[in-house]
Design a protein around this motif. Structure first.
Motif, PDB file in Angstrom:
ATOM      1  N   ALA A   1       0.840  -1.203   0.000  1.00 47.66           N
ATOM      2  CA  ALA A   1       0.000   0.000   0.000  1.00 47.66           C
ATOM      3  C   ALA A   1       0.874   1.252   0.000  1.00 47.66           C
ATOM      4  O   ALA A   1       0.589   2.222  -0.714  1.00 47.66           O
ATOM      5  CB  ALA A   1      -0.923  -0.003   1.213  1.00 47.66           C
ATOM      6  N   SER A   2       1.941   1.221   0.769  1.00 45.21           N
ATOM      7  CA  SER A   2       2.866   2.351   0.812  1.00 45.21           C
ATOM      8  C   SER A   2       3.524   2.560  -0.550  1.00 45.21           C
ATOM      9  O   SER A   2       3.681   3.694  -1.005  1.00 45.21           O
ATOM     10  CB  SER A   2       3.924   2.107   1.889  1.00 45.21           C
ATOM     11  OG  SER A   2       4.861   3.141   1.897  1.00 45.21           O
ATOM     12  N   GLU A   3       3.888   1.475  -1.201  1.00 45.31           N
ATOM     13  CA  GLU A   3       4.502   1.572  -2.520  1.00 45.31           C
ATOM     14  C   GLU A   3       3.532   2.177  -3.534  1.00 45.31           C
ATOM     15  O   GLU A   3       3.914   3.034  -4.343  1.00 45.31           O
ATOM     16  CB  GLU A   3       4.950   0.190  -2.990  1.00 45.31           C
ATOM     17  CG  GLU A   3       5.654   0.214  -4.328  1.00 45.31           C
ATOM     18  CD  GLU A   3       6.055  -1.169  -4.806  1.00 45.31           C
ATOM     19  OE1 GLU A   3       6.741  -1.241  -5.831  1.00 45.31           O
ATOM     20  OE2 GLU A   3       5.664  -2.165  -4.165  1.00 45.31           O
ATOM     21  N   ARG A   4       2.257   1.761  -3.474  1.00 46.35           N
ATOM     22  CA  ARG A   4       1.250   2.333  -4.380  1.00 46.35           C
ATOM     23  C   ARG A   4       1.087   3.825  -4.136  1.00 46.35           C
ATOM     24  O   ARG A   4       1.000   4.617  -5.082  1.00 46.35           O
ATOM     25  CB  ARG A   4      -0.095   1.630  -4.204  1.00 46.35           C
ATOM     26  CG  ARG A   4      -0.198   0.308  -4.910  1.00 46.35           C
ATOM     27  CD  ARG A   4      -1.622  -0.214  -4.930  1.00 46.35           C
ATOM     28  NE  ARG A   4      -2.224  -0.318  -3.604  1.00 46.35           N
ATOM     29  CZ  ARG A   4      -2.119  -1.387  -2.812  1.00 46.35           C
ATOM     30  NH1 ARG A   4      -1.454  -2.433  -3.202  1.00 46.35           N
ATOM     31  NH2 ARG A   4      -2.703  -1.400  -1.628  1.00 46.35           N
ATOM     32  N   LYS A   5       1.064   4.218  -2.874  1.00 47.59           N
ATOM     33  CA  LYS A   5       0.910   5.638  -2.527  1.00 47.59           C
ATOM     34  C   LYS A   5       2.097   6.437  -3.054  1.00 47.59           C
ATOM     35  O   LYS A   5       1.926   7.502  -3.644  1.00 47.59           O
ATOM     36  CB  LYS A   5       0.787   5.795  -1.017  1.00 47.59           C
ATOM     37  CG  LYS A   5       0.650   7.230  -0.583  1.00 47.59           C
ATOM     38  CD  LYS A   5       0.588   7.348   0.918  1.00 47.59           C
ATOM     39  CE  LYS A   5       0.588   8.817   1.304  1.00 47.59           C
ATOM     40  NZ  LYS A   5       0.839   9.020   2.691  1.00 47.59           N
ATOM     41  N   LEU A   6       3.308   5.932  -2.839  1.00 48.68           N
ATOM     42  CA  LEU A   6       4.495   6.636  -3.304  1.00 48.68           C
ATOM     43  C   LEU A   6       4.531   6.722  -4.831  1.00 48.68           C
ATOM     44  O   LEU A   6       4.926   7.748  -5.392  1.00 48.68           O
ATOM     45  CB  LEU A   6       5.755   5.946  -2.778  1.00 48.68           C
ATOM     46  CG  LEU A   6       5.990   6.094  -1.270  1.00 48.68           C
ATOM     47  CD1 LEU A   6       7.150   5.201  -0.846  1.00 48.68           C
ATOM     48  CD2 LEU A   6       6.237   7.533  -0.897  1.00 48.68           C
ATOM     49  N   ALA A   7       4.109   5.662  -5.502  1.00 52.96           N
ATOM     50  CA  ALA A   7       4.076   5.684  -6.965  1.00 52.96           C
ATOM     51  C   ALA A   7       3.072   6.719  -7.467  1.00 52.96           C
ATOM     52  O   ALA A   7       3.349   7.452  -8.427  1.00 52.96           O
ATOM     53  CB  ALA A   7       3.733   4.303  -7.506  1.00 52.96           C
ATOM     54  N   THR A   8       1.933   6.805  -6.795  1.00 59.20           N
ATOM     55  CA  THR A   8       0.927   7.803  -7.166  1.00 59.20           C
ATOM     56  C   THR A   8       1.468   9.213  -6.964  1.00 59.20           C
ATOM     57  O   THR A   8       1.325  10.083  -7.826  1.00 59.20           O
ATOM     58  CB  THR A   8      -0.359   7.607  -6.338  1.00 59.20           C
ATOM     59  OG1 THR A   8      -0.845   6.289  -6.577  1.00 59.20           O
ATOM     60  CG2 THR A   8      -1.413   8.626  -6.707  1.00 59.20           C
ATOM     61  N   GLU A   9       2.112   9.443  -5.808  1.00 61.72           N
ATOM     62  CA  GLU A   9       2.692  10.764  -5.538  1.00 61.72           C
ATOM     63  C   GLU A   9       3.757  11.102  -6.574  1.00 61.72           C
ATOM     64  O   GLU A   9       3.831  12.231  -7.058  1.00 61.72           O
ATOM     65  CB  GLU A   9       3.282  10.798  -4.130  1.00 61.72           C
ATOM     66  CG  GLU A   9       2.234  10.779  -3.044  1.00 61.72           C
ATOM     67  CD  GLU A   9       2.838  10.660  -1.655  1.00 61.72           C
ATOM     68  OE1 GLU A   9       4.072  10.493  -1.526  1.00 61.72           O
ATOM     69  OE2 GLU A   9       2.070  10.734  -0.684  1.00 61.72           O
ATOM     70  N   ARG A  10       4.598  10.132  -6.925  1.00 63.45           N
ATOM     71  CA  ARG A  10       5.643  10.349  -7.925  1.00 63.45           C
ATOM     72  C   ARG A  10       5.016  10.732  -9.264  1.00 63.45           C
ATOM     73  O   ARG A  10       5.469  11.675  -9.929  1.00 63.45           O
ATOM     74  CB  ARG A  10       6.480   9.091  -8.078  1.00 63.45           C
ATOM     75  CG  ARG A  10       7.623   9.252  -9.081  1.00 63.45           C
ATOM     76  CD  ARG A  10       8.189   7.945  -9.554  1.00 63.45           C
ATOM     77  NE  ARG A  10       7.140   7.181 -10.231  1.00 63.45           N
ATOM     78  CZ  ARG A  10       6.936   5.889 -10.078  1.00 63.45           C
ATOM     79  NH1 ARG A  10       7.695   5.184  -9.274  1.00 63.45           N
ATOM     80  NH2 ARG A  10       5.968   5.276 -10.737  1.00 63.45           N
ATOM     81  N   ASP A  11       3.963  10.016  -9.663  1.00 64.94           N
ATOM     82  CA  ASP A  11       3.315  10.302 -10.943  1.00 64.94           C
ATOM     83  C   ASP A  11       2.687  11.692 -10.947  1.00 64.94           C
ATOM     84  O   ASP A  11       2.769  12.411 -11.949  1.00 64.94           O
ATOM     85  CB  ASP A  11       2.265   9.246 -11.257  1.00 64.94           C
ATOM     86  CG  ASP A  11       2.870   7.875 -11.501  1.00 64.94           C
ATOM     87  OD1 ASP A  11       4.092   7.798 -11.764  1.00 64.94           O
ATOM     88  OD2 ASP A  11       2.121   6.879 -11.411  1.00 64.94           O
ATOM     89  N   ILE A  12       2.077  12.077  -9.828  1.00 68.98           N
ATOM     90  CA  ILE A  12       1.474  13.414  -9.724  1.00 68.98           C
ATOM     91  C   ILE A  12       2.556  14.483  -9.849  1.00 68.98           C
ATOM     92  O   ILE A  12       2.395  15.464 -10.586  1.00 68.98           O
ATOM     93  CB  ILE A  12       0.694  13.558  -8.404  1.00 68.98           C
ATOM     94  CG1 ILE A  12      -0.558  12.685  -8.450  1.00 68.98           C
ATOM     95  CG2 ILE A  12       0.341  15.018  -8.139  1.00 68.98           C
ATOM     96  CD1 ILE A  12      -1.270  12.563  -7.125  1.00 68.98           C
ATOM     97  N   LEU A  13       3.665  14.292  -9.136  1.00 66.71           N
ATOM     98  CA  LEU A  13       4.755  15.269  -9.211  1.00 66.71           C
ATOM     99  C   LEU A  13       5.364  15.329 -10.606  1.00 66.71           C
ATOM    100  O   LEU A  13       5.716  16.405 -11.093  1.00 66.71           O
ATOM    101  CB  LEU A  13       5.828  14.937  -8.174  1.00 66.71           C
ATOM    102  CG  LEU A  13       5.430  15.190  -6.722  1.00 66.71           C
ATOM    103  CD1 LEU A  13       6.480  14.628  -5.782  1.00 66.71           C
ATOM    104  CD2 LEU A  13       5.217  16.674  -6.485  1.00 66.71           C
TER     105      LEU A  13
END
Length: 88
Positions: free
Chosen positions: A63-75
């Protein structure tokens, strides 16, 4: 007053109090929020419980990895957008 979304906060609630309530709701202690390592749990003699804990930890990390990937994509998208907006 209850916010309509968990990430929104009423104007009457100070930001610090809102953040502390949110951490409490998510089960995060102040020490963990500041980056301190949580205490290691005492290993259980029951192998089933150990497997359950490891599976729970694996799910938490995914779940943490998915969240970080989403944040990375947004940035990444924001950087692309802002780079296109600059006309030097």
């Amino acid at each position: 007053m209850v916010p309509s979304k968990p990430w929104s906060r009423p104007a009457a609630v100070p930001l610090r109090e809102w953040a502390l309530r949110d951490r409490e709701r998510r089960g995060i202690t102040a020490a963990v929020a500041k980056g301190a390592q949580p205490r290691e749990a005492v290993p259980s003699a029951d192998p089933d419980e150990r497997v359950w804990r490891l599976e729970a930890r694996g799910a938490e990390l995914e779940a943490s990895e998915r969240k970080l990937a989403t944040e990375r994509d947004i940035l990444r998208e924001a950087a692309k957008y802002l780079a296109g907006e600059t006309n030097w």
